[in-house]
Each structure stands twice: as C-alpha cells, then as structure tokens.
Write a protein that holds these residues in place. Structure first.
Motif, short mmCIF file in Angstrom:
data_model
loop_
_atom_site.label_atom_id
_atom_site.label_comp_id
_atom_site.label_asym_id
_atom_site.label_seq_id
_atom_site.Cartn_x
_atom_site.Cartn_y
_atom_site.Cartn_z
N ASN A 74 0.81 -1.22 0.00
CA ASN A 74 0.00 0.00 0.00
C ASN A 74 0.85 1.27 0.00
N LEU A 75 2.03 1.23 0.58
CA LEU A 75 2.90 2.40 0.65
C LEU A 75 3.72 2.60 -0.62
N ALA A 76 3.97 1.53 -1.35
CA ALA A 76 4.79 1.60 -2.57
C ALA A 76 4.05 2.42 -3.63
N GLU A 77 4.77 3.37 -4.21
CA GLU A 77 4.19 4.26 -5.21
C GLU A 77 4.91 4.12 -6.53
N GLY A 78 4.16 4.09 -7.62
CA GLY A 78 4.75 4.06 -8.95
C GLY A 78 4.71 2.68 -9.58
N ASN A 79 5.23 2.63 -10.79
CA ASN A 79 5.23 1.38 -11.56
C ASN A 79 6.56 0.65 -11.53
N THR A 80 7.60 1.31 -11.01
CA THR A 80 8.91 0.67 -10.89
C THR A 80 9.37 0.79 -9.44
N ILE A 81 9.56 -0.36 -8.81
CA ILE A 81 9.95 -0.40 -7.40
C ILE A 81 11.33 -1.06 -7.30
N ALA A 82 12.21 -0.44 -6.52
CA ALA A 82 13.53 -1.02 -6.26
C ALA A 82 13.51 -1.72 -4.90
N LEU A 83 13.96 -2.95 -4.90
CA LEU A 83 14.13 -3.71 -3.66
C LEU A 83 15.63 -3.84 -3.42
N HIS A 84 16.11 -3.19 -2.38
CA HIS A 84 17.54 -3.17 -2.08
C HIS A 84 17.86 -4.33 -1.14
N GLY A 85 18.48 -5.33 -1.71
CA GLY A 85 18.75 -6.58 -1.02
C GLY A 85 18.06 -7.70 -1.78
N ALA A 136 14.20 -0.91 1.40
CA ALA A 136 15.36 -1.62 1.95
C ALA A 136 14.83 -2.93 2.52
N SER A 137 15.07 -4.02 1.81
CA SER A 137 14.43 -5.28 2.15
C SER A 137 15.25 -6.18 3.06
N SER A 138 16.21 -5.61 3.75
CA SER A 138 17.02 -6.40 4.68
C SER A 138 16.51 -6.26 6.11
N THR A 139 16.55 -7.36 6.84
CA THR A 139 16.20 -7.33 8.26
C THR A 139 17.45 -7.24 9.14
N MET A 140 18.61 -7.24 8.51
CA MET A 140 19.88 -7.10 9.23
C MET A 140 20.15 -5.60 9.39
N ILE A 141 20.17 -5.12 10.63
CA ILE A 141 20.29 -3.69 10.90
C ILE A 141 21.53 -3.06 10.22
N PRO A 142 22.72 -3.65 10.32
CA PRO A 142 23.88 -3.03 9.66
C PRO A 142 23.71 -2.91 8.14
N ILE A 143 23.12 -3.91 7.53
CA ILE A 143 22.90 -3.86 6.08
C ILE A 143 21.86 -2.80 5.75
N LYS A 144 20.78 -2.75 6.53
CA LYS A 144 19.77 -1.72 6.33
C LYS A 144 20.38 -0.32 6.44
N GLU A 145 21.21 -0.12 7.45
CA GLU A 145 21.85 1.19 7.64
C GLU A 145 22.76 1.53 6.47
N ASN A 146 23.46 0.56 5.94
CA ASN A 146 24.32 0.77 4.79
C ASN A 146 23.50 1.17 3.56
N ASN A 153 15.87 7.73 1.47
CA ASN A 153 14.40 7.77 1.48
C ASN A 153 13.76 6.40 1.32
N ALA A 154 14.56 5.34 1.35
CA ALA A 154 14.02 3.99 1.18
C ALA A 154 13.12 3.63 2.37
N LEU A 155 12.02 2.98 2.07
CA LEU A 155 11.15 2.44 3.11
C LEU A 155 11.89 1.27 3.75
N THR A 156 11.88 1.22 5.06
CA THR A 156 12.54 0.12 5.77
C THR A 156 11.50 -0.79 6.39
N ILE A 157 11.87 -2.05 6.55
CA ILE A 157 10.94 -3.00 7.17
C ILE A 157 11.30 -3.29 8.61
N VAL A 158 12.52 -2.92 9.02
CA VAL A 158 12.93 -3.05 10.43
C VAL A 158 13.47 -1.73 10.92
#
Length: 111
Positions: A16-27, A89-99, A106-111
């Motif tokens: 529901n939060l994702a906007e647009g037709n092209t979404i980047a998943l980092h991880g 930012a699709s990582s649940t590992m905090i250091p990777i998310k922070e990187n 502006n990436a949406l985070t899951i953790v």
C-alpha cells in the motif's frame, strides 16, 4: 536472532505504501522475493539491487521465471533508486539496512 525483530510494516502495508510502476528492492535475499511476489500484480517493473553478483543473478532469474513484472538486476543501490519510483530496503539485518540508507536515505525500511 530473528525472534526479537520488530517489523515496521506488514507485507500489505508495504504494498500500500509503494508508489509508482517501478519499485527497487535493495537486497536480493529471500525477503525481497516475498515482497516482489506481493508487488507483482501492482507494478510493471521490480529492480533487485544486491552487491553480491551471485545473489543478484539468482534472484533475478528465479523471480523473472515466477512473476509477471519485469525483473531488473542492479548492483548499485543508488542507480537502482534513481531508476525506480520507490525504494524498499528489504534487509532485516540492521547493519545492512543502515548501509542501504546511507546510499538511499528515502528507502522504506521493514525493520
């Protein structure tokens, strides 16, 4: 380790939060696969970004074979974000998310 993780958003929240037709998943690990599967009917393109070429290639190959959206691989988080309408930012590992957030603040985070 994962028993104490508090998720900021449910899978439905992310869609529901994702906007647009092209979404980047980092991880490119399995969590991105679950998110991509849920986003599939809502977007035209999903960019998977991962610095590990083996992970990236396998994620793209597996997702492209299973989903209707076009799956694009990208090793550079900044380029993936600039080519997308929205980043997660699709990582649940905090250091990777922070990187990831250092490169894509502006990436949406899951953790």
């Amino acid at each position: 380790m994962y028993e104490n993780i508090q998720l900021k958003h449910t899978l439905n929240d992310i869609v529901n939060l994702a906007e647009g037709n092209t979404i980047a998943l980092h991880g490119g690990r399995f969590i991105s696969w679950v998110i991509a599967s849920k986003l599939d009917k809502h977007v035209d393109e999903i960019i998977i970004s991962d610095v590990d070429k083996w992970v990236l290639d396998n994620a793209v190959e597996n997702l492209q074979g299973a989903l209707d959206a076009t799956i694009i691989g990208e090793v550079d988080d900044k380029k993936a974000a600039s080519d997308a309408d929205f980043s997660i930012a699709s990582s649940t590992m905090i250091p990777i998310k922070e990187n990831i957030l250092k490169k894509v603040p502006n990436a949406l985070t899951i953790v």
